[in-house]
Design an enzyme around this catalytic site. Structure first.
Site, PDB file in Angstrom:
ATOM      1  N   LEU A  20      88.261 -33.951  47.750  1.00 56.91           N
ATOM      2  CA  LEU A  20      87.091 -33.404  47.066  1.00 56.91           C
ATOM      3  C   LEU A  20      87.590 -32.626  45.853  1.00 56.91           C
ATOM      4  O   LEU A  20      88.501 -31.802  45.972  1.00 56.91           O
ATOM      5  CB  LEU A  20      86.296 -32.494  48.000  1.00 56.91           C
ATOM      6  N   ILE A  21      87.005 -32.904  44.696  1.00 59.03           N
ATOM      7  CA  ILE A  21      87.396 -32.257  43.451  1.00 59.03           C
ATOM      8  C   ILE A  21      86.168 -31.614  42.833  1.00 59.03           C
ATOM      9  O   ILE A  21      85.121 -32.254  42.706  1.00 59.03           O
ATOM     10  CB  ILE A  21      88.023 -33.261  42.459  1.00 59.03           C
ATOM     11  N   GLY A  23      84.144 -29.573  39.604  1.00 57.48           N
ATOM     12  CA  GLY A  23      84.161 -29.493  38.143  1.00 57.48           C
ATOM     13  C   GLY A  23      84.598 -30.778  37.477  1.00 57.48           C
ATOM     14  O   GLY A  23      85.495 -30.771  36.631  1.00 57.48           O
ATOM     15  N   GLY A  27      86.930 -33.160  31.146  1.00 59.92           N
ATOM     16  CA  GLY A  27      88.255 -32.550  31.140  1.00 59.92           C
ATOM     17  C   GLY A  27      89.154 -32.942  32.288  1.00 59.92           C
ATOM     18  O   GLY A  27      89.171 -34.097  32.740  1.00 59.92           O
ATOM     19  N   ILE A  28      89.920 -31.967  32.782  1.00 63.03           N
ATOM     20  CA  ILE A  28      90.904 -32.228  33.824  1.00 63.03           C
ATOM     21  C   ILE A  28      90.230 -32.736  35.092  1.00 63.03           C
ATOM     22  O   ILE A  28      90.747 -33.641  35.765  1.00 63.03           O
ATOM     23  CB  ILE A  28      91.712 -30.955  34.126  1.00 63.03           C
ATOM     24  N   GLY A  29      89.080 -32.177  35.446  1.00 62.45           N
ATOM     25  CA  GLY A  29      88.402 -32.604  36.666  1.00 62.45           C
ATOM     26  C   GLY A  29      88.015 -34.059  36.636  1.00 62.45           C
ATOM     27  O   GLY A  29      88.226 -34.796  37.610  1.00 62.45           O
ATOM     28  N   TYR A 164      88.746 -13.684  31.527  1.00 60.86           N
ATOM     29  CA  TYR A 164      89.209 -14.989  32.003  1.00 60.86           C
ATOM     30  C   TYR A 164      90.576 -14.864  32.672  1.00 60.86           C
ATOM     31  O   TYR A 164      90.793 -15.375  33.779  1.00 60.86           O
ATOM     32  CB  TYR A 164      89.276 -15.957  30.830  1.00 60.86           C
TER      33      TYR A 164
END
Length: 292
Positions: A20-21, A23, A27-29, A164
């Protein structure tokens, strides 16, 4: 319940391991979801707003892979629980989770509201904990792995990224502390630390970099920071999302993944400058030059 109790090496084609991923809208997701599916994982690609899944679907179609796309808002415990329960109900196992969802923020303490700062922490820190807490029982059952995409900003504080970096520092500290505890029950914990990733900075900080930035007495320093940082994203030195995602896939497949994984030689050198900097002078000298 897992039929295989150990997650090592390559994925078994007869019983696909499930990842499960979070985002994955861009991009990276997005890149990691497609790469994981291509590598043989049954990939559950989640995102807060499923109406933004067109790019994800196109990337999967172009790669000739299938994704299980689901809604998951990392800031909502109810949403997280529903998504995880659904995955277990439909697939029967959860072997790996990649915490990738997050949001950038540009600002400084005097100019940010406390609400701004809390929102950054909610997404980038508490969101990671919401997902990790919900999935750990299932990862234990499979002796799986928990991978969190952080940032070099989780090791080195950077000008105008206080909130951040604070969130990413918190994630790294939490996962570094959790890792030996989870390992006693067979769960591997890792953090992946990208540096500059193409388009991420410009698209994800909530600031129009083409407009004049007015930050009161900090305006000149902020403009210098933006000029310096934007060059990383405009001169081709930033890595692609697909390149950064390779580190995630390596962490999924490694027999014994490292706890801390940088995605480029630049990121390794940058992070290394902090880990060898006992009194903080080297890092302060480096980052001060970005705004001076």
């Amino acid at each position: 319940m897992c039929t295989h109790t150990n997650l090592k090496g390559s994925v078994m084609a007869t019983t696909p391991h499930t990842v499960l991923i979070t985002g994955t809208s861009s991009g990276i997701g997005l890149a990691a979801a497609v790469a994981a599916a291509r590598a043989g994982w049954r990939t559950v690609a989640t995102l807060r707003d499923t109406t933004r899944a067109d790019a994800l679907r196109k990337a999967a179609a172009d790669a000739g892979v299938e994704l299980d796309i689901r809604q998951l808002d990392v800031t909502s415990e109810t949403s997280v629980a529903a998504a995880v329960d659904g995955v277990i109900a439909d697939h029967g196992r959860l072997d790996a989770v990649v915490n990738n969802a997050g949001a950038g923020h540009l600002g400084t303490l005097e100019n940010d509201s406390m609400e701004d700062i809390r929102k950054v922490m909610e997404v980038n820190f508490f969101g990671v904990l919401n997902v990790s807490k919900a999935v750990l029982p299932h990862l234990r059952a499979c002796e799986g792995r928990l991978i969190t995409v952080t940032s070099v900003g989780g090791v080195i504080g950077q000008p105008f990224n206080e909130a951040y970096c604070a969130a990413k520092f918190a994630v790294e500290g939490y996962m570094e502390s959790l890792a030996p505890v989870a390992r006693t029950l067979g769960v591997s914990v890792s953090v992946v630390e990208p540096g500059a990733v193409a388009t991420e900075f410009v698209n994800n900080i909530g600031v129009d970099l083409g407009a004049a930035v007015e930050a009161g007495q900090y305006t000149d320093a902020l403009r210098r920071y933006i000029d310096r940082t934007s060059r990383q994203f405009l001169d081709g030195s930033a890595q692609t999302p697909a390149s950064a995602a390779e580190a995630v896939i390596e962490a999924l497949h490694a027999d014994r993944p490292a706890f801390r994984i940088q995605t480029t030689d630049w990121a390794r050198a940058f992070v290394g400058s902090k880990l060898a900097d006992l009194d903080g002078s080297a890092v302060q000298g480096l980052t001060a030059a970005w705004v001076a």
